[in-house]
Structure formats: structure tokens, C-alpha cells
Design a protein around this motif. Structure first.
Motif, PDB file in Angstrom:
ATOM      1  N   LEU A   1      -3.340   4.636  33.487  1.00  0.00           N
ATOM      2  CA  LEU A   1      -3.787   3.914  33.021  1.00  0.00           C
ATOM      3  C   LEU A   1      -3.016   2.855  34.411  1.00  0.00           C
ATOM      4  O   LEU A   1      -4.002   2.346  35.419  1.00  0.00           O
ATOM      5  CB  LEU A   1      -2.689   2.901  32.359  1.00  0.00           C
TER       6      LEU A   1
ATOM      7  N   LEU B   1      -4.870  -4.890  28.088  1.00  0.00           N
ATOM      8  CA  LEU B   1      -5.619  -3.080  26.482  1.00  0.00           C
ATOM      9  C   LEU B   1      -6.171  -3.526  25.056  1.00  0.00           C
ATOM     10  O   LEU B   1      -6.275  -3.516  24.214  1.00  0.00           O
ATOM     11  CB  LEU B   1      -4.056  -2.356  26.336  1.00  0.00           C
TER      12      LEU B   1
ATOM     13  N   ASP C   1      -5.171  -3.231  22.129  1.00  0.00           N
ATOM     14  CA  ASP C   1      -3.942  -3.776  20.840  1.00  0.00           C
ATOM     15  C   ASP C   1      -4.647  -5.113  20.772  1.00  0.00           C
ATOM     16  O   ASP C   1      -4.976  -5.852  21.280  1.00  0.00           O
ATOM     17  CB  ASP C   1      -2.919  -4.578  21.655  1.00  0.00           C
TER      18      ASP C   1
ATOM     19  N   TYR D   1       4.997   4.762  24.222  1.00  0.00           N
ATOM     20  CA  TYR D   1       5.535   4.109  25.381  1.00  0.00           C
ATOM     21  C   TYR D   1       5.817   3.364  26.315  1.00  0.00           C
ATOM     22  O   TYR D   1       6.798   4.604  26.314  1.00  0.00           O
ATOM     23  CB  TYR D   1       6.471   2.353  24.345  1.00  0.00           C
ATOM     24  N   GLY D   2       5.842   2.538  26.832  1.00  0.00           N
ATOM     25  CA  GLY D   2       6.617   2.129  27.955  1.00  0.00           C
ATOM     26  C   GLY D   2       8.165   0.869  27.257  1.00  0.00           C
ATOM     27  O   GLY D   2       7.454   0.503  26.491  1.00  0.00           O
TER      28      GLY D   2
ATOM     29  N   GLU E   1       8.465   5.209  31.170  1.00  0.00           N
ATOM     30  CA  GLU E   1       7.258   5.243  30.210  1.00  0.00           C
ATOM     31  C   GLU E   1       7.565   6.433  29.432  1.00  0.00           C
ATOM     32  O   GLU E   1       7.905   7.751  29.850  1.00  0.00           O
ATOM     33  CB  GLU E   1       5.805   6.084  30.885  1.00  0.00           C
ATOM     34  N   LYS E   2       7.239   6.118  27.863  1.00  0.00           N
ATOM     35  CA  LYS E   2       7.376   7.563  27.372  1.00  0.00           C
ATOM     36  C   LYS E   2       8.068   8.593  26.919  1.00  0.00           C
ATOM     37  O   LYS E   2       8.587   9.734  26.652  1.00  0.00           O
ATOM     38  CB  LYS E   2       6.095   8.322  27.410  1.00  0.00           C
TER      39      LYS E   2
ATOM     40  N   ILE F   1       6.582  -2.230  25.329  1.00  0.00           N
ATOM     41  CA  ILE F   1       5.676  -2.631  26.145  1.00  0.00           C
ATOM     42  C   ILE F   1       4.812  -2.816  25.218  1.00  0.00           C
ATOM     43  O   ILE F   1       4.181  -1.721  25.540  1.00  0.00           O
ATOM     44  CB  ILE F   1       5.343  -2.307  27.509  1.00  0.00           C
ATOM     45  N   ILE F   2       3.932  -3.309  24.679  1.00  0.00           N
ATOM     46  CA  ILE F   2       2.435  -3.359  24.143  1.00  0.00           C
ATOM     47  C   ILE F   2       1.596  -3.848  25.231  1.00  0.00           C
ATOM     48  O   ILE F   2       1.762  -4.382  26.811  1.00  0.00           O
ATOM     49  CB  ILE F   2       2.452  -3.890  23.609  1.00  0.00           C
TER      50      ILE F   2
ATOM     51  N   TYR G   1      -0.223  -7.869  29.712  1.00  0.00           N
ATOM     52  CA  TYR G   1       0.498  -7.626  31.002  1.00  0.00           C
ATOM     53  C   TYR G   1       0.763  -9.590  32.074  1.00  0.00           C
ATOM     54  O   TYR G   1      -0.812  -9.473  32.206  1.00  0.00           O
ATOM     55  CB  TYR G   1       0.670  -6.633  31.974  1.00  0.00           C
TER      56      TYR G   1
ATOM     57  N   THR H   1       3.938   1.767  34.366  1.00  0.00           N
ATOM     58  CA  THR H   1       5.040   1.585  34.448  1.00  0.00           C
ATOM     59  C   THR H   1       5.818   1.972  35.427  1.00  0.00           C
ATOM     60  O   THR H   1       6.678   1.164  36.104  1.00  0.00           O
ATOM     61  CB  THR H   1       5.683   2.025  33.337  1.00  0.00           C
TER      62      THR H   1
END
Ligand code: G1P
Length: 304
Positions: free
Chosen positions: A127, A147, A150, A187-188, A207-208, A220-221, A224, A248
Motif C-alpha cells: 500500500l 480504500l 471499506d 490492521y494498522g 502494521e499488523k 486504522i480503517i 486517511y 503505516t
């Protein structure tokens, strides 16, 4: 309101408050979770009821005042660009047949000439790399990222809510939501500073992370608002989680240089990158439609 560091205040006094007009939509993914449907069509063209996923993101961006769009595409994704072009034969035929209501359904898919840019991410490097591909489009301006996987359903659009915070604090703002602890590795995740229950100061980002080491379960979804300085960090193309260039990680490097906040947005998020989430979105949006709701509710009863 959450206070920010001294550095952030100096920053706020200078370059702040450029209005947000640009959005980047990363749409280069292979869509492997929806194969074979996505073998020959972009995942972002899959419809929720009768509108493709990407249309929901564009609508939300427009509501937030965005009027310049950049799609980060890849090979096999050109139908996304066609979707936002004029459909001359179709539109002419509908006009000749006086099908004006149908013609109207096409309106949201039209973007003014010169307001849609498309850049190819030539290799799937993550990303962060996708966003870096938009650097010429971004220049020195703040920008939104949406994104399209979502979809957020609710009253005021999620990005409009982020713009409210951005107008107050400047800097970077991300949409956040609590996830089950077991899901932090998807997720972040935020390391949370001051928190007034709605807006949180971002102290760190990972991140993850594995649930055992995650600094919180606030994730984070896919919405941004970022400052263009992110490109300086992205341009190093450092690999992070999963061997990918992570957005991230680059965002984490901005913390301390400028304000950085997370917003617990209002609305329901549907993860349409996941089959169950995608199906749930179909039901949620269909039930709300006056033309479909009664029929959908009636047939659902048969299955439950
Ligand atoms: C991306 C981001 C992640 C964020 C997520 C939201 O992950 O890297 O930080 O939480 O989107 O959907 P992906 O879903 O691409 O793995």
C-alpha cells in the motif's frame, strides 16, 4: 480538544489549513479473495446492490469536498477508468429512447474532464508503494486516501467527519475503530495518547502486530487524510510487515513532526474485501432501499 506537542504547534502556525481537494484511491490489488469472479474484472467493480465498490468511495470523497481524484491501478484494471468516462453510445441511446431516469443513474459515474488521473503501480509492492506512485499528483497538497474495500454506511460520510477534525487540528487524521484483540494482525494499530472518547492522539503506529504485542486494539480503517511530507518517507521504499512497503510505517515517522489524530467515526463499516462482509453490505444497503427493502426483508425470513 486534544492538545498537541510544541513542534506540532509551530507547524500549525505555518503551513496549515490548505483545503483538502485531492483523493487517492488504490485499486491495483489482484482481488484474489474473490476469484474466479475477479479473474477478468477489477474487484472494485463488484457491485453492492447496483453500484460498484469504487463508486461508494468517490461519492464519499465528493461529499467531503474532494474534486480531484487519482486511481492507482494495475494491469487488467482499465475498466475502472472506462467506468468514469463518458459512455457515448449508451447515453445517446438512452436519450433517444427517452429513458431519462436510467440516464440519471449514470451521473455519479461521470468525472469532469481533467479531474481524474490514473497511475499504474507496476508491481504489487504494498500500500505504501501504491501511494508513493501518486507523488506527482499530490505535489505539495494534503490528500485523502480511500480504500474502496471499506464501505462506511451512516449519516454523514466518514471522510467528511475526518475533514472536520483536520480543519481543527491540521496534520494527519485517520479513521479508527476498536477490533477484537485477536484481529490486530490484520490492521494498522494505534499506540494511543490522549483520548477524549472520540478523537485520539496517535503516539505510535504498528502494521499488523501480533495480538500479544499490539499496543491497543484500535485499528486504522481505510480512510486517511495525510500531509504530503509522507512522500519523503515513502520514497525510501523500506520493506515492512509481509515484506511490503507499508503506509503505516511511513505514517509512524511523521508522528512528533506534526499533529496526528485518529477519529472514532460514526457509521457502520463493511469490509467488502472479505466475502462475508461483502454479503452483509449487500443486505444492509438493499434493506434501506425503498424499491428493494420490502422484498429483501420478505425473502430473508425464508432463510433464517
Ligand atoms: C491496509 C493497511 C492497514 C489498515 C487496513 C484497513 O491493510 O495496511 O494498516 O488497517 O488497510 O482496511 P490491508 O487491508 O491492505 O492488508
Amino acid at each position: 480538544m486534544i492538545t498537541t506537542s510544541n513542534d506540532a504547534r509551530i507547524y500549525r502556525g505555518s503551513v496549515l489549513k490548505k483545503p483538502l481537494r485531492k483523493a487517492v484511491l488504490p485499486v491495483a490489488g489482484l482481488g484474489t479473495r474473490f476469484l474466479p469472479a475477479t479473474k477478468a474484472m477489477p474487484k472494485e467493480m463488484l457491485p453492492v446492490v447496483d453500484r460498484p465498490l469504487v463508486q461508494y468511495a468517490i461519492d464519499e470523497a465528493r461529499e467531503a469536498g474532494i474534486d480531484q481524484f487519482c486511481l492507482i491501478t494495475g494491469r487488467g484494471k482499465d475498466s475502472l477508468i472506462d467506468y468514469f468516462d463518458v459512455a457515448f453510445e449508451l447515453e445517446t441511446t438512452l436519450r433517444e429512447r427517452n429513458k431519462l431516469a436510467l440516464l440519471e443513474t449514470l451521473e455519479p459515474s461521470s468525472i469532469e474532464a481533467g479531474s481524474l488521473a490514473a497511475v499504474r503501480q507496476q508491481e504489487p509492492l504494498g500500500l505504501g508503494h501504491a501511494i508513493w506512485c501518486a507523488r506527482s499528483f499530490i505535489g505539495d497538497d494534503p490528500f485523502a486516501i480511500l480504500l474502496p474495500d471499506d464501505i462506511i454506511k451512516g449519516g454523514r460520510g466518514c471522510l467528511s467527519q475526518l475533514v472536520d477534525v483536520y480543519n481543527e487540528t491540521g496534520g494527519n487524521v485517520v479513521a479508527v475503530t476498536e477490533v477484537p484483540r485477536d484481529y490486530t494482525n490484520r490492521y494498522g494499530i494505534l499506540d494511543v495518547g490522549q483520548d477524549d472518547g472520540r478523537t485520539v492522539e496517535v503516539k505510535g503506529l504498528v502494521e499488523k502486530p501480533d495480538p500479544s504485542v499490539a499496543p491497543s486494539n484500535l485499528s486504522i480503517i481505510g480512510r486517511y487524510i495525510l500531509r504530503p511530507e509522507i512522500m519523503t518517507h515513502l520514497s525510501k521504499l523500506e520493506r515492512g510487515a509481509g515484506g511490503e512497503v507499508q503506509l503505516t510505517d511511513a505514517m509512524a515517522k511523521l508522528i512528533g513532526d506534526m499533529p496526528f489524530h485518529g477519529l472514532r467515526y460514526e457509521g457502520t463499516r463493511y469490509d467488502c474485501g472479505d466475502k462475508a462482509g461483502f454479503l452483509e453490505a449487500q443486505i444492509a444497503f438493499a434493506i434501506d432501499r425503498p424499491d428493494l427493502g420490502p422484498a429483501v426483508k420478505a425473502f430473508l425470513r425464508k432463510y433464517i
